[in-house]
Scaffold this active site. Structure first.
Site, mmCIF file in Angstrom:
data_model
loop_
_atom_site.group_PDB
_atom_site.id
_atom_site.type_symbol
_atom_site.label_atom_id
_atom_site.label_comp_id
_atom_site.label_asym_id
_atom_site.label_seq_id
_atom_site.Cartn_x
_atom_site.Cartn_y
_atom_site.Cartn_z
ATOM 1 N N ASP A 114 0.871 -1.172 0.000
ATOM 2 C CA ASP A 114 0.000 0.000 0.000
ATOM 3 C C ASP A 114 0.917 1.233 0.000
ATOM 4 O O ASP A 114 2.147 1.123 0.127
ATOM 5 C CB ASP A 114 -0.951 -0.026 1.197
ATOM 6 C CG ASP A 114 -2.181 0.852 0.944
ATOM 7 O OD1 ASP A 114 -2.159 1.660 -0.013
ATOM 8 O OD2 ASP A 114 -3.167 0.738 1.694
HETATM 9 C C1 BGC Z 1 -5.078 3.157 0.295
HETATM 10 C C2 BGC Z 1 -5.278 2.118 -0.780
HETATM 11 C C3 BGC Z 1 -5.160 2.735 -2.142
HETATM 12 C C4 BGC Z 1 -3.829 3.444 -2.248
HETATM 13 C C5 BGC Z 1 -3.568 4.054 -3.611
HETATM 14 C C6 BGC Z 1 -3.871 4.024 0.070
HETATM 15 O O1 BGC Z 1 -3.876 5.114 0.905
HETATM 16 O O2 BGC Z 1 -4.990 2.516 1.548
HETATM 17 O O3 BGC Z 1 -6.524 1.500 -0.613
HETATM 18 O O4 BGC Z 1 -5.321 1.771 -3.143
HETATM 19 O O5 BGC Z 1 -3.772 4.459 -1.280
HETATM 20 O O6 BGC Z 1 -4.311 5.176 -3.851
#
Ligand code: BGC
Length: 765
Positions: free
Chosen positions: A287
Site C-alpha cells: 500500500d
Molecule cells: C489506500 C489504498 C489505495 C492506495 C492508492 C492508500 O492510501 O490505503 O486503498 O489503493 O492508497 O491510492
C-alpha cells in the site's frame, strides 16, 4: 557390494530421469519472452520494474519534463497510478516505449473502487443488493470505462471484513460476513478481469488490503491488529482467498501488523499463506508508502525494511522508493539475493505480458473510446438500477412510504441538494458535479404533478472544523455561515407548507473512508436538532439517511415514521432514491453489516459465539453473572440481513429431504415464501447454519446460502437450497479445514435473527 551397485544404478537412473523430465518441461511463449527480456536487463532496470512511484508531480505539469519522466527514460519505473487522462497516460507510455533502453511498457493503476465516471453505490451499499450478477456487472462496466481512459489495473476489490462501525473504511468493503464477502470478491474479480486480460476492456484486479486491515484496535485507522489464527482463517481470510481462487492478478499488502510483524514484511502471510497454501501466482504491491512506514513501526531503517519486504514476498513498492534506492546495496551486502529480485521482476513482466502490452503498449489508449464508452446513458441506467437495489428500508410505519407524486413535498437537509457528496468515498474518477442530487431526482420523478420545496436547514454540524475534516477532496457541503437558528427557521417555514417532509441527513461522503474513524456514531447534532424540529410539525417525515457506515439510530428509530438508508448511491443517486421513495422500485436491499444500538456494543456482528454464560431472556432484562450489559441490551438495533419491503413476505416451515448428510450425500432444505402484501417485490431468502457441537467453539449462526427471488403479490415460491459437507467445514485448532460429525441446525428466513429452523446430522464414515 551388490547393494552399492544397486544404489548407484538407482541414483544414476534417477538423475537421467529427472534430466529427461527437465528437458521435457514445456516453456510457454510467455516464459520464453519474459526470460529473454530479463536476460537483457541490468540490475537497475530490474529494480526499476519494482517501482511504482506516486504521480502527483505531473498531475498539473507536463509529463515529459517531470522527474518521473527522467526515471522512466532510465528504466526506473514499472508503472504509475491515479492519473486520469488518456492523453497524459499516452504521453507517459510513449516515453517508456520510445525513450527507455528496453522499451518496457508501464502499467497504469487507479483506485477504481465502485465505478469510474459512472459511479455505483459505495461497496458497502452495493453489497446490500446481495446480487452477484449486478455486482459483477458493476465491475465489468468499471473496467470498460477505466480501460477506455488508459487504465489497466484497479486497486479493487477491497474485501476487508469489518465488524466495527467506527472504522471509516467499512464503507469500502462488503460488510461483516466471510461467506457473502467471498462471493462478492469472486464476482468483482471476474467482472474486472473477464476471461481474457489481453482484451482492451478488461483490467487487472488487485485484492486488498491483505490482510485483516478491517480489524484495527478501537476502530482507529492504521492501528494495531491482534487476532487469533483461528479467527483469521475462519472469518477474515476467506474473501482474500476467494479472490485468489478467482484468479486476481495482484494483491495489495495492508498497513497493519499481524502477529507483531507488519503485513508488508510478513513472510508467513505473503509467502506461506498466500503463495504456498493458496497458490497465488500474481504479484504483490505494497500500500501507499507501506515499506517506509515500517520505519515508524520500529522495524529498522529504509534499507532494512525494504529488504524485509522483498524477502517476505512483496514485488512492487508503491510510492516510497525504498526498493529503488536500497535494493542494490542490500544485494551487494548479501542481505537479499538476485533470485529475490528476479522472482518479483518476472511476476510484474508476466502481468504486462498478460495485458498484451508487449504486443501493443497502446492497447488501452484508443482515442475514440472515451467519448464512446465513458459515462454513457446505458451505463448510467444500469448504475441507477443497481443503486435502487442497494437502498435499505429500515423503518416504514403506517405505510409512510411509498410517497404519492402529488401535493407539496419539502426536501430538507444538508444532503438534499448536493451533487458533490452523492458518490461517496473513493470515487477518484467521478465528476462529482454530474451526479444527480436528491432534489433533482425528486423533481425528475414528480415533474409537474407535485410542488417540490427545498431548504438546507442545517450544516453537517455546528462545528466548522469537523465539517472541514469531513468534506475533503472537493466534496464540499457549501457551509452556510449564518446563525444555525436562522438556517433552521428557514427550513421549518417551508416544511410547514408541505404535505410530506423528506429529511436528507447523515454523513458527508468523506465522513467515512480512509482515515475517517469516528468515536460517535450518531447523526451529527445540528442535524438531529433539525430533525426534532421537523418532527414537531406533526407531518409525515421520511429520513433519507446518507451514510458510509452503520450509525446509531436509536432516537430516529423511535421517532421518525420512515427511514430509508441510501448510503452514497453513486452518480445516479438522486434518481435511484426517488425511484424507491415513490414506489417505482420496491426496496429490496438487506444489511450486510449490523447496526448497533450504541457505540459501546462495537464490535458487533451476528455470527457471534454463544459464550458459557449466554443470557436466557430476550426482553432486554439484565441478568447478573450472564454475558450482558447493565446499561444496554445485547442485540443490535438492525441485524445483519435486515431490510424491509413495501410488501410483506411470510415463510413456511423449513423442510429437509433427509435428516442426515454424509461426505457424499447432500441434503435439500426448502421453504415456501409467500408475498402476501400489495406490491410485487424481491426477497433475499437467507440460509444460516449452526454447528451445535465442535472441537472448537462455533458461531451461533453462519450464513451459508441465499437466494434473491422475485415474487408477484399473492405468489408463493418454494426456495430450495442444497447443503453439502463443504457448507459445514471450518478451520479447527490445527488450522485444518474440516467438518465434524454431529448435530447441525439450519435456519431459513428473512434476516439473521430468524428462528425458522430444522435439525440434521452429519455422519462421517
Ligand atoms: C489506500 C489504498 C489505495 C492506495 C492508492 C492508500 O492510501 O490505503 O486503498 O489503493 O492508497 O491510492
Amino acid at each position: 557390494m551388490k547393494f552399492k551397485t544397486l544404489l548407484l544404478l538407482f541414483l544414476f537412473s534417477a538423475v537421467v530421469f529427472s534430466q529427461k523430465k527437465a528437458t521435457k518441461k514445456i516453456v510457454s511463449p510467455k516464459e520464453k519472452f519474459v526470460s529473454e527480456l530479463m536476460a537483457k536487463m541490468t540490475l537497475d532496470e530490474k529494480i526499476g520494474q519494482l517501482n511504482l512511484p506516486g504521480s502527483d508531480d505531473f498531475v498539473t505539469g507536463q509529463a515529459k519534463n517531470s522527474n518521473i519522466a527522467q526515471k522512466i527514460r532510465e528504466g526506473k519505473v514499472g508503472g504509475l497510478f491515479n492519473i486520469k487522462s488518456l492523453q497524459k497516460i499516452k504521453d507517459v507510455q510513449k516515453i517508456a516505449v520510445e525513450n527507455s533502453r528496453l522499451k518496457i511498457p508501464l502499467i497504469f493503476g487507479m483506485d477504481v473502487i465502485h465505478g469510474y465516471e459512472t459511479t455505483f453505490p459505495i461497496p458497502l451499499g452495493l453489497s446490500c443488493t446481495w446480487d452477484m450478477k449486478l455486482i459483477e456487472r458493476s465491475a465489468q462496466i468499471a473496467a470498460k470505462e477505466a480501460s477506455a481512459d488508459g487504465i489497466n489495473w484497479t486497486f479493487s476489490p477491497m474485501v476487508d471484513i469489518c465488524r466495527d462501525a467506527r472504522w471509516g473504511r467499512i464503507a469500502e468493503g462488503s460488510g461483516e460476513d466471510p461467506y457473502l464477502g467471498s462471493m462478492i470478491a469472486k464476482a468483482m474479480v471476474q467482472g474486472y478481469q473477464g476471461n481474457d486480460l489481453s482484451k482492451n476492456n478488461t483490467i487487472l484486479s488487485c485484492v486488498k488490503h491483505f490482510a485483516l486491515y478491517g480489524a484495527p484496535e478501537a476502530g482507529r485507522d492504521y492501528n494495531t491488529v491482534d487476532m487469533s489464527k483461528i479467527r483469521m482463517y475462519n472469518d477474515y481470510f476467506p474473501p482474500y482467498k476467494a479472490a485468489v481462487d478467482a484468479g486476481t492478478a495482484s494483491v495489495m499488502a495492508s498497513f497493519n501488523e499481524i502477529d507483531g510483524i507488519p503485513a508488508t514484511a510478513n513472510k508467513w502471510l505473503m509467502t506461506d499463506v498466500l503463495r504456498k497454501q493458496w497458490g497465488f501466482k500474481g504479484f504483490v504491491v505494497t500500500d501507499y508508502t507501506g515499506i517506509n512506514e515500517m520505519i515508524d513501526h520500529g522495524m529498522g531503517d529504509l534499507q532494512q525494511v525494504s529488504s524485509l519486504a522483498l524477502k517476505a514476498g512483496i514485488d512492487m513498492d508503491m510510492v516510497g522508493e525504498g526498493f529503488l534506492t536500497t535494493l542494490k546495496k542490500s544485494l551487494s551486502e548479501g542481505k537479499i539475493s538476485i533470485k529475490d529480485i528476479d522472482d518479483s521482476v518476472r511476476l510484474i513482466l508476466n502481468a504486462k505480458y498478460d495485458l498484451g502490452l508487449f504486443t501493443d503498449p497502446y492497447r488501452y489508449l484508443d482515442e475514440q473510446r472515451p467519448s464512446k464508452d465513458i459515462f454513457t446513458k446505458e451505463n448510467r441506467n444500469e448504475a441507477r438500477q443497481m443503486a435502487s437495489q442497494s437502498l435499505v428500508l429500515l423503518k416504514n410505519n403506517d405505510k409512510t412510504l411509498p410517497l404519492k407524486k402529488a401535493g407539496v413535498i419539502a426536501v430538507v437537509g444538508p444532503l438534499g441538494n448536493n451533487s458533490m457528496n452523492m458518490t461517496g468515498t473513493w470515487s477518484v474518477a467521478s465528476v462529482h458535479e454530474k451526479s444527480v442530487s436528491l432534489l433533482s431526482g425528486i423533481k425528475n420523478a414528480v415533474g409537474n404533478n407535485a410542488t417540490v420545496l427545498y431548504a438546507k436547514g442545517s450544516n453537517l454540524d455546528y462545528d466548522a472544523t469537523f465539517e472541514n475534516n469531513a468534506t475533503m477532496f472537493s466534496k464540499s457541503l457549501d457551509r452556510d455561515e449564518r446563525n444555525p437558528e436562522v438556517i433552521r427557521a428557514e427550513a421549518i417555514a417551508i416544511a410547514k407548507q408541505a404535505d410530506v417532509i423528506i429529511a436528507a441527513l447523515g454523513e458527508s461522503a468523506e465522513l467515512s473512508g480512509e482515515c475517517s474513524s469516528r468515536t460517535n456514531l450518531a447523526i451529527p447534532q445540528a442535524q438531529k436538532d433539525l430533525l426534532n424540529e421537523l418532527l414537531k410539525l406533526g407531518k409525515p417525515v421520511v429520513l433519507t439517511l446518507f451514510t458510509g457506515r452503520p450509525l446509531v439510530l436509536i432516537d430516529e428509530d423511535k421517532n421518525v415514521p420512515a427511514i430509508l438508508n441510501v448510503w452514497f448511491a453513486g452518480s445516479e443517486a438522486g434518481d435511484a432514491i426517488a425511484d424507491v421513495l415513490f414506489g417505482d422500485v420496491n426496496p429490496s436491499g438487506k444489511l450486510t453489516t449490523t447496526f448497533p444500538r450504541s457505540v459501546g456494543q462495537v464490535p458487533i456482528y451476528y455470527a457471534q459465539k454463544n459464550t458459557g454464560r449466554p443470557i436466557a431472556n430476550n426482553e432486554g432484562k439484565f441478568e447478573k453473572f450472564r454475558s450482558n450489559y447493565i446499561d444496554e441490551r445485547n442485540e443490535p438495533l438492525y441485524p445483519f440481513g435486515y431490510g424491509l419491503s413495501y410488501t410483506t413476505f411470510t415463510y413456511g416451515k423449513v423442510l429437509l429431504s433427509s435428516n442426515t448428510i454424509t461426505s457424499k450425500a447432500k441434503l435439500k432444505a426448502s421453504v415456501d415464501v409467500t408475498n402476501n402484501g400489495n406490491y410485487d417485490g424481491k426477497e433475499i431468502v437467507q440460509l444460516y447454519i449452526r454447528d451445535l457441537v465442535g472441537s472448537v467453539t462455533r458461531p451461533v449462526k453462519e450464513l451459508k446460502g441465499f437466494q434473491k427471488i422475485d415474487l408477484k403479490k399473492g405468489e408463493t415460491k418454494t426456495v430450495v437450497f442444497e447443503i453439502g459437507i463443504d457448507e459445514l467445514k471450518f478451520y479447527n485448532s490445527d488450522l485444518k479445514f474440516v467438518a465434524e460429525a454431529g448435530k447441525f441446525e439450519v435456519f431459513i428466513g428473512t434476516n439473521s435473527t430468524t428462528q425458522n429452523k430444522a435439525e440434521f446430522n452429519l455422519v462421517t464414515e
